[in-house]
Design an enzyme around this catalytic site. Structure first.
Site: not given
Ligand code: BGC
Length: 824
Positions: A413, A420, A682
């Site tokens: 990614e 975010d 995460e």
């Protein structure tokens, strides 16, 4: 109207009928004794370059036509200067990545340069002063290119073509003549030792293909075949001229990426397939390896991972398609040193295979590489777990700044996910001098914005024409606002104004100034622990509408800052309509709760100011009850967590907020820290999700807790007024904490707050930046004896403007300076 000429401060002033124009003619930086620290320093040209004067509009590509190749060409041009050099400037725009060399040496220290942009819209160039590198006679320039994002295809990005560059050198001779030299068909090209290079997959470097002196004058291009003729198939050939990527050339005004720290290794396992090294820190960058005793052609590989499997191997499933492997083929020429140049990895562990003989930990160094912003803030407190959390936040933030704010640095990614970024940007601004970095990314927003005003989920983006989740892309309005508050420069608000307005208008129209329908939402309170549909925290319509209110309300404030009263009023009214619709739809006055009554559905409206004033206390109490019933543990995801902890603290529940933030059990930051995290996970349960395919151990959103540490525990509150004008210092003296201190370097000098409990009270030291004022709120002080620097607190004491009592607090208005309060 000023008179043309130089004013006393060395600014050049030109007078026109209706406006005055200022340009810097001289710059002095004086220390406390009046010594000019800037005198004699080098100054490099940058934004004053007019790109129209760049000479031939040519780019050179050393490999072939514009095809998707793992190409890494070397380009060179040798030239004769027929006079003594007075000064020389070199401007380089390379896509994807490029390094420039002059007379055998690298120019500039940036890595992975230039910054990533939508190259069809904007290409950033670097300017270098090479006056001291050139001399009369033979000289040479070299360019080494890599794919970067220009030649990269992935989920949110489509490749443009093979790497290419454009450069111009302007030389001024001592006799007043000038000469300009640009990239063009008179350059030569050859393949570099980099056989493969890819941001996700890593590099393959064949040292047998090195070409000594390729960037220096005197190379015989006809006979140069590298160190080993067999391994170097191509000699130099004429460079190919290809089209440019289409974007406008602009100076790169953010710090380039660079090596900011290094880490030693510990060998933690000797495995048949190679030693496993632990660097003790999850970081973003690469490994430098010293190799001795290799035979020519020996192949050494370095693989990277954030975690180990139970049997001690590298755990790479969560990197998904990213190979994260660097391969070095030895030249066999004594001691060899290798480090990658056009890739980066997110890792804590590495495995070295094929190393000749015994690998010693001293042969290995990890280098942390990111946008090389200066540190701006520091926080520490008496809770060691929270100091580790702050460390994890800082490393989570820095590891996710590679010329854009990334979601994560290790898997396939590394995109500028807007959601975010809006969650973590204030933490970034507290800890780093990130304003130029954010300004650059806001220009990326301009490039990505649709004609209708919306922006996509990730920026830059090549994959989608659709609007983002409206709870993600609020970066469009919130990041300019955060930059202004942390830096005091209205320039960014002016620059972004029309883009912000178009964005707000688009979403207001979609909502009809009312509720913004759930169908626009994609992620919601992502990765929450309650009321979810898979990874999505619901309900979408509640979050969509709440964040629509936030951007509309914020845009009204921005209009007011810029003196645009009509817009300020108009958008304030529109924000009010959204708020009314929100309350009508989601508020249950009987129960005193919003939507499903989750931690997030309480916190978001409270945090954003959507709760009717008369209901605030009851709703905050219900939230506190809910959190207590949940055992002092959070249940929130990306959207709700930041509101949760700040809202609790702001509505009289600072102890409970502290309990949540310092919670040692899952879910929470201390839980992560005690379970080996050195960055932010995460997911709250990333420890249980290793190998699930969507699990990063270095993800930016939950780094936002650092903002809480500065604002709530140290008490450095940067409100709607920018830090250069006014701040509030209001530490929460929470149960369980003995001291806390925060320090932020503002454009006007240091801003500090440090408190410590004493016998029967506490001390608070405050430093207020120059030209600013502060409101200092001393908690638990109304019935106590309060002194400042030993003297009784009074408005007569220098710097103190007023003293009042509010509830159990004493509120002191002060000017810039240093204060020592004692409360007993
Ligand atoms: C990213 C996130 C991002 C999300 C959208 C993920 O793959 O890593 O952090 O915000 O997609 O839900």
């Amino acid at each position: 109207m000023a008179t043309p000429g130089l004013d006393g401060a060395g600014r050049r002033i030109e007078s026109h009928d209706e406006w005055a124009c200022f340009a810097l003619a001289a710059l002095a930086v004086r220390d406390g004794d009046g010594t000019d620290l800037a005198a004699g320093s080098d100054v490099a040209a940058s934004s004053t370059v007019e790109t129209d004067t760049w000479g031939r509009d040519h780019l050179v590509n050393g490999v072939a036509e514009s095809e998707m190749a793992s190409s890494s060409p070397l380009l060179r041009r040798e030239f004769t200067l027929d006079g003594s050099v007075e000064s020389a400037r070199l401007h380089v725009a390379a896509v994807g990545y490029g390094e420039v060399y002059c007379n055998g040496e690298r120019v500039g220290s940036g890595r992975l340069d230039p910054a990533w942009t939508d190259y069809e819209r904007r290409v950033l160039y670097a300017s270098h002063d090479v006056s001291d590198r050139l001399s009369e006679g033979e000289n040479a320039l070299g360019l080494w290119l890599g794919r970067g994002w220009f030649a990269k295809r992935s989920a949110h990005w489509l490749a443009d073509g093979s790497p290419r560059a454009r450069a111009t050198l302007t030389v001024e001779f001592a006799d007043g003549r000038t000469r300009t030299l640009s990239t063009g068909p008179d350059w030569l090209a050859a393949e570099s030792p980099l056989v493969e290079n890819d941001i996700y997959d890593g590099e393959a470097y064949d040292a047998r293909r090195e070409r000594d002196g390729w960037h220096a004058p005197g190379l015989d291009a006809d006979t140069d075949a590298g160190a080993d003729g067999d391994a170097t198939p191509d000699a130099w050939d004429a460079a190919a001229v290809v089209d440019g990527p289409g974007g406008t050339l602009e100076p790169q005004r953010i710090e380039p990426m660079g090596v900011v720290d290094t880490f030693d290794a510990e060998v933690v396992a000797e495995r048949e397939d190679g030693q496993i090294l632990d660097f003790g820190q999850n970081l973003t960058g690469w490994v430098e390896l010293a190799i001795e005793g290799a035979e020519a052609g020996d192949e050494i590989t370095i693989r990277h991972a954030e975690a180990l499997t139970e049997d001690g191997a590298l755990s790479t499933t969560d990197l998904r398609s990213a190979d994260a492997t660097d391969t070095y083929v030895a030249s066999g020429d004594g001691v060899e040193t290798y480090e990658p140049r056009f890739t980066y990895h997110g890792f804590r562990y590495a495995q070295v295979s094929g190393y000749p003989g015994e690998l010693d930990a001293d042969d290995v160094t990890a280098k942390a590489v990111h946008t090389a912003m200066d540190r701006r803030g520091e926080f520490a407190c008496s809770n060691e777990d929270l100091n580790q959390v702050q460390h994890n936040a800082v490393w989570g933030l820095r590891g996710n700044t590679h010329s854009i704010p990334e979601d994560c640095p290790q898997r396939d990614e590394r995109f500028g996910w807007t959601g975010d970024a809006h969650i973590s940007t204030r933490a970034l601004l507290f800890n780093f001098d990130a304003v130029r970095f954010d300004e650059k990314w806001l220009r990326d927003h301009d490039d990505a914005a649709s004609a209708m005003g919306y922006v996509p989920d990730v920026i830059p983006d090549k994959s989608s024409e659709d609007p983002a989740d409206p709870t993600w892309s609020i970066t469009r309005v919130m990041i300019p606002w955060y930059c202004y508050r942390h830096d005091g420069d209205v320039g960014i608000l002016r620059e972004q104004y029309e883009g912000m307005r178009a964005y707000v208008d688009y979403w207001l129209d979609a909502a009809g100034d009312g509720v913004l329908a759930g169908e626009y939402g994609k992620y919601g309170d992502w990765l929450a622990f309650e009321n979810t549909d898979g990874r999505r925290g619901l309900p979408h319509d509640l979050y969509n509408t709440a964040f629509l209110y936030q951007v509309t309300d914020t845009f009204a404030k921005i209009a007011a800052v810029l003196g645009n009263e009509a817009d300020a009023e108009r958008y304030r009214d529109r924000a009010e309509s959204v708020a009314e619709s929100f309350v009508d739809r989601f508020f249950d006055p009987e129960a005193g709760e919003f939507g499903p009554g989750t931690q997030s559905s309480f916190s978001v409206p409270l945090f954003l100011g959507l709760v009717p004033e008369e209901e605030v206390e009851a709703v905050a109490e219900n939230l506190a009850e809910k959190v207590r019933a949940d055992g002092g543990k959070l249940r929130t995801g990306f959207l709700g967590t930041r509101p949760l902890i700040h809202t609790l603290a702001d509505h009289g529940y600072a102890d409970l907020a502290y309990e949540v933030v310092s919670q040692p059990e899952q879910p929470g930051w201390v839980y992560m820290a005690r379970n080996g995290a050195t960055t932010m996970w995460e997911r709250w349960n990333s420890d249980e999700s290793v190998g699930s395919g969507m699990n990063s151990l270095n993800h930016s959103p939950f780094t936002h807790v650092s903002e809480f540490l500065y604002e709530v525990l140290a008490g450095i509150r940067i409100g709607d007024c920018p830090v250069t004008e006014h701040v509030t210092v209001a530490p929460a003296l929470v149960d369980g904490l003995d001291w806390a201190e925060g320090r932020v370097e503002t454009p006007n000098g240091p801003l500090e707050s440090a408190w410590e409990r004493t016998d029967g009270g506490y001390d608070l030291s405050v430093t207020v930046p120059w030209n600013g004022t502060a409101t200092v709120r001393l908690p638990e002080a109304a019935d106590a004896e309060v002194t400042e620097s030993g003297a009784e607190l009074s408005a007569d004491v220098s710097g103190i403007r007023s003293v009042d009592r509010e509830g159990d607090s004493v509120v002191v208005e002060v000017g810039s300076g240093e204060y020592e309060f004692r409360v007993v």
